[in-house]
Design a protein around this motif. Structure first.
Motif, PDB file in Angstrom:
ATOM      1  N   VAL A   1     -25.538  44.323 -96.583  1.00  0.00           N
ATOM      2  CA  VAL A   1     -24.589  45.121 -95.797  1.00  0.00           C
ATOM      3  C   VAL A   1     -25.223  46.450 -95.394  1.00  0.00           C
ATOM      4  O   VAL A   1     -25.152  46.872 -94.238  1.00  0.00           O
ATOM      5  CB  VAL A   1     -23.286  45.360 -96.599  1.00  0.00           C
ATOM      6  CG1 VAL A   1     -22.408  46.391 -95.920  1.00  0.00           C
ATOM      7  CG2 VAL A   1     -22.546  44.046 -96.794  1.00  0.00           C
TER       8      VAL A   1
ATOM      9  N   GLY B   1     -27.725  45.974 -92.708  1.00  0.00           N
ATOM     10  CA  GLY B   1     -27.211  45.345 -91.499  1.00  0.00           C
ATOM     11  C   GLY B   1     -27.726  43.928 -91.294  1.00  0.00           C
ATOM     12  O   GLY B   1     -27.707  43.419 -90.168  1.00  0.00           O
ATOM     13  N   ALA B   2     -28.171  43.288 -92.368  1.00  0.00           N
ATOM     14  CA  ALA B   2     -28.643  41.907 -92.272  1.00  0.00           C
ATOM     15  C   ALA B   2     -27.437  41.000 -92.067  1.00  0.00           C
ATOM     16  O   ALA B   2     -26.370  41.218 -92.634  1.00  0.00           O
ATOM     17  CB  ALA B   2     -29.404  41.514 -93.531  1.00  0.00           C
ATOM     18  N   SER B   3     -27.612  39.969 -91.259  1.00  0.00           N
ATOM     19  CA  SER B   3     -26.491  39.086 -90.957  1.00  0.00           C
ATOM     20  C   SER B   3     -26.266  38.022 -92.023  1.00  0.00           C
ATOM     21  O   SER B   3     -25.207  37.410 -92.064  1.00  0.00           O
ATOM     22  CB  SER B   3     -26.690  38.434 -89.592  1.00  0.00           C
ATOM     23  OG  SER B   3     -27.903  37.717 -89.577  1.00  0.00           O
ATOM     24  N   ASN B   4     -27.279  37.808 -92.878  1.00  0.00           N
ATOM     25  CA  ASN B   4     -27.126  36.814 -93.940  1.00  0.00           C
ATOM     26  C   ASN B   4     -28.133  37.080 -95.059  1.00  0.00           C
ATOM     27  O   ASN B   4     -29.028  37.921 -94.923  1.00  0.00           O
ATOM     28  CB  ASN B   4     -27.272  35.390 -93.380  1.00  0.00           C
ATOM     29  CG  ASN B   4     -28.591  35.210 -92.658  1.00  0.00           C
ATOM     30  OD1 ASN B   4     -29.659  35.447 -93.219  1.00  0.00           O
ATOM     31  ND2 ASN B   4     -28.526  34.789 -91.402  1.00  0.00           N
TER      32      ASN B   4
ATOM     33  N   GLU C   1     -31.952  36.558 -94.209  1.00  0.00           N
ATOM     34  CA  GLU C   1     -32.564  37.678 -93.494  1.00  0.00           C
ATOM     35  C   GLU C   1     -32.885  38.817 -94.463  1.00  0.00           C
ATOM     36  O   GLU C   1     -33.959  39.423 -94.398  1.00  0.00           O
ATOM     37  CB  GLU C   1     -31.605  38.159 -92.407  1.00  0.00           C
ATOM     38  CG  GLU C   1     -32.189  39.210 -91.493  1.00  0.00           C
ATOM     39  CD  GLU C   1     -31.209  39.600 -90.391  1.00  0.00           C
ATOM     40  OE1 GLU C   1     -31.155  40.811 -90.095  1.00  0.00           O
ATOM     41  OE2 GLU C   1     -30.523  38.724 -89.845  1.00  0.00           O
TER      42      GLU C   1
ATOM     43  N   ASP D   1     -26.101  41.271-101.878  1.00  0.00           N
ATOM     44  CA  ASP D   1     -25.076  41.370-100.837  1.00  0.00           C
ATOM     45  C   ASP D   1     -24.879  42.820-100.398  1.00  0.00           C
ATOM     46  O   ASP D   1     -24.708  43.091 -99.204  1.00  0.00           O
ATOM     47  CB  ASP D   1     -23.754  40.773-101.325  1.00  0.00           C
ATOM     48  CG  ASP D   1     -23.818  39.251-101.452  1.00  0.00           C
ATOM     49  OD1 ASP D   1     -24.732  38.632-100.859  1.00  0.00           O
ATOM     50  OD2 ASP D   1     -22.958  38.692-102.152  1.00  0.00           O
TER      51      ASP D   1
END
Length: 153
Positions: free
Chosen positions: A22, A25-28, A31, A18
């Protein structure tokens, strides 16, 4: 086609993932995991027949006997692979160089590793990016129609 699969992570590794997500800049998580897998597979990419580009970055002590000359000699001997080198002065003793290489994967990797193995190179890293073959005619917005002789990303 997307394939779904499930993985199990302990709480510490999930929290680390996680944090990576962050930071990048991955959205999930999917990714972030795709990025990690691509990077890991690229690092191990050694296909002899496929072309690639690589950025070889390294720090060295420019007072090391004949090191600058040896590095230049490597690049001249492999002028078909060595595209460009950027040289940065870090302090009175150390320099950073970034060399762009392009060509067959095995030859690029061999030159990159030989560069990093030179006596006096203190730290180095290879970022190797495989290229897909791209052929055929295509047209640009300005109407120019031509064929590229080199592989595209």
């Amino acid at each position: 086609m997307v394939q779904r699969f499930t993985i199990s992570l302990d709480a510490e590794l999930a929290a680390t993932l996680d944090g990576y997500m962050v930071k990048r800049g991955a959205s999930n998580r999917s990714e972030a995991i795709r990025d990690l897998i691509r990077n890991a597979l690229t690092l191990n990419h050694t296909d002899k027949s496929n072309n690639c580009v690589a950025v070889v970055s390294y720090v060295y002590d420019h007072h090391e006997r004949q090191l600058g000359s040896r590095l230049i000699k490597h690049h001249h001997e492999h002028h078909d692979l060595a595209v460009s080198t950027l040289h940065v002065h870090i302090d009175h003793h150390h320099c950073l160089e970034m060399t762009v290489l392009r060509g067959p994967g095995e030859a690029v990797r061999r030159l990159a590793e030989a560069t990093l193995a030179e006596r006096g190179v203190q730290f180095g890293h290879v970022n190797l990016i495989p290229l897909k073959e791209h052929g055929g005619h295509h047209q640009h917005d300005d109407g120019a129609n031509h064929v590229h002789q080199r592989p595209a990303l």
